[in-house]
Design a protein around this motif. Structure first.
Motif, PDB file in Angstrom:
ATOM      1  N   ARG A   1      37.066  35.873  38.814  1.00  0.00           N
ATOM      2  CA  ARG A   1      35.824  36.471  38.316  1.00  0.00           C
ATOM      3  C   ARG A   1      35.116  37.213  39.441  1.00  0.00           C
ATOM      4  O   ARG A   1      34.647  38.335  39.271  1.00  0.00           O
ATOM      5  CB  ARG A   1      34.914  35.393  37.735  1.00  0.00           C
ATOM      6  CG  ARG A   1      33.620  35.919  37.151  1.00  0.00           C
ATOM      7  CD  ARG A   1      32.455  35.480  38.054  1.00  0.00           C
ATOM      8  NE  ARG A   1      31.256  36.136  37.624  1.00  0.00           N
ATOM      9  CZ  ARG A   1      30.526  36.927  38.406  1.00  0.00           C
ATOM     10  NH1 ARG A   1      30.851  37.167  39.638  1.00  0.00           N
ATOM     11  NH2 ARG A   1      29.446  37.493  37.953  1.00  0.00           N
ATOM     12  N   ASP A   2      35.047  36.604  40.623  1.00  0.00           N
ATOM     13  CA  ASP A   2      34.385  37.240  41.758  1.00  0.00           C
ATOM     14  C   ASP A   2      35.105  38.515  42.188  1.00  0.00           C
ATOM     15  O   ASP A   2      34.467  39.500  42.549  1.00  0.00           O
ATOM     16  CB  ASP A   2      34.287  36.262  42.942  1.00  0.00           C
ATOM     17  CG  ASP A   2      33.295  35.141  42.684  1.00  0.00           C
ATOM     18  OD1 ASP A   2      32.501  35.239  41.724  1.00  0.00           O
ATOM     19  OD2 ASP A   2      33.316  34.156  43.445  1.00  0.00           O
TER      20      ASP A   2
ATOM     21  N   PHE B   1      31.670  39.063  34.478  1.00  0.00           N
ATOM     22  CA  PHE B   1      31.853  39.859  35.689  1.00  0.00           C
ATOM     23  C   PHE B   1      31.394  41.300  35.519  1.00  0.00           C
ATOM     24  O   PHE B   1      31.320  42.040  36.493  1.00  0.00           O
ATOM     25  CB  PHE B   1      33.317  39.839  36.142  1.00  0.00           C
ATOM     26  CG  PHE B   1      34.275  40.430  35.142  1.00  0.00           C
ATOM     27  CD1 PHE B   1      34.548  41.787  35.149  1.00  0.00           C
ATOM     28  CD2 PHE B   1      34.872  39.628  34.188  1.00  0.00           C
ATOM     29  CE1 PHE B   1      35.410  42.336  34.221  1.00  0.00           C
ATOM     30  CE2 PHE B   1      35.740  40.168  33.263  1.00  0.00           C
ATOM     31  CZ  PHE B   1      36.006  41.522  33.271  1.00  0.00           C
TER      32      PHE B   1
ATOM     33  N   ARG C   1      27.540  34.072  36.600  1.00  0.00           N
ATOM     34  CA  ARG C   1      28.600  33.446  37.406  1.00  0.00           C
ATOM     35  C   ARG C   1      29.157  32.214  36.701  1.00  0.00           C
ATOM     36  O   ARG C   1      30.376  32.059  36.579  1.00  0.00           O
ATOM     37  CB  ARG C   1      28.090  33.101  38.797  1.00  0.00           C
ATOM     38  CG  ARG C   1      29.169  32.507  39.689  1.00  0.00           C
ATOM     39  CD  ARG C   1      28.767  32.498  41.152  1.00  0.00           C
ATOM     40  NE  ARG C   1      29.637  31.684  41.958  1.00  0.00           N
ATOM     41  CZ  ARG C   1      30.887  31.979  42.277  1.00  0.00           C
ATOM     42  NH1 ARG C   1      31.423  33.082  41.842  1.00  0.00           N
ATOM     43  NH2 ARG C   1      31.607  31.173  43.027  1.00  0.00           N
ATOM     44  N   ASP C   2      28.291  31.346  36.228  1.00  0.00           N
ATOM     45  CA  ASP C   2      28.739  30.138  35.531  1.00  0.00           C
ATOM     46  C   ASP C   2      29.481  30.467  34.244  1.00  0.00           C
ATOM     47  O   ASP C   2      30.406  29.752  33.849  1.00  0.00           O
ATOM     48  CB  ASP C   2      27.560  29.218  35.213  1.00  0.00           C
ATOM     49  CG  ASP C   2      26.965  28.582  36.452  1.00  0.00           C
ATOM     50  OD1 ASP C   2      27.670  28.505  37.485  1.00  0.00           O
ATOM     51  OD2 ASP C   2      25.795  28.183  36.402  1.00  0.00           O
TER      52      ASP C   2
ATOM     53  N   LYS D   1      36.995  31.200  38.905  1.00  0.00           N
ATOM     54  CA  LYS D   1      35.812  31.696  39.610  1.00  0.00           C
ATOM     55  C   LYS D   1      36.185  32.730  40.667  1.00  0.00           C
ATOM     56  O   LYS D   1      35.503  33.747  40.816  1.00  0.00           O
ATOM     57  CB  LYS D   1      35.032  30.531  40.220  1.00  0.00           C
ATOM     58  CG  LYS D   1      34.299  29.731  39.164  1.00  0.00           C
ATOM     59  CD  LYS D   1      33.564  28.548  39.741  1.00  0.00           C
ATOM     60  CE  LYS D   1      32.924  27.777  38.606  1.00  0.00           C
ATOM     61  NZ  LYS D   1      32.543  26.446  38.965  1.00  0.00           N
TER      62      LYS D   1
END
Length: 159
Positions: free
Chosen positions: A151-152, A43, A38-39, A148
């Motif tokens: 990416r999610d 993905f 995540r950081d 972010k």
């Protein structure tokens, strides 16, 4: 003949002028640390490659697909790795199209410094949607949050 359009990307400029350099290969570092996906904006983890967002994109939504094996050129991959990398890059391209909401996508591989490779020792494929621009004065914190969320969304498409 169409006119060229200059796209201002201050986040990339900040990276270039910062002189930021890393020891080792960040692709290999990210591959070896799935707990930090995540950081690191990773993905996708396939059989042959990982997919991650470019933290310093040329255009909004710019992702990269890199093989697990540290090689600098396509010819260093065996036939199975090459076919798997390209198949997974195609799947990532489809996810980028869905997440970005557009079908105009640039797909490219820079091999060697003169060709523009920023990380020339670890082959990677760039996938760049060409439908959305971010204002040059977007604050870094907002850009980080947008990355972010994107990416999610890409990760959700893989689940």
């Amino acid at each position: 003949m169409g006119a060229f359009r200059v796209v201002l990307t201050p986040w990339r400029y900040r990276y270039i002028v910062s002189g930021e350099s890393r020891r080792g290969c960040f692709f290999c570092e990210y591959i070896g640390r799935p707990e930090a996906d995540r950081d690191n904006l990773v993905f996708f983890r396939g059989r042959y490659s990982i997919g991650l967002l470019n933290k310093y994109p040329y255009m909004w939504g710019h992702v990269m697909v890199a093989p697990y094996r540290h090689v600098g050129d396509l010819e260093e991959l065996d036939d199975e790795e090459l076919a798997g990398l390209l198949r997974e890059a195609f799947l990532v391209k489809n996810a980028v199209v869905a997440a970005a909401g557009c079908g105009d996508v640039l797909v490219g591989i820079n091999v060697g410094r003169a060709a523009g490779a920023g990380v020339e020792s670890h082959l990677h494929i760039h996938i760049i949607p060409r439908c959305r621009e971010i204002a040059p004065d977007t604050p870094q914190e907002e850009l980080d949050e947008m990355l972010k969320r994107y990416r999610d969304e890409l990760a959700r498409l893989w689940s």
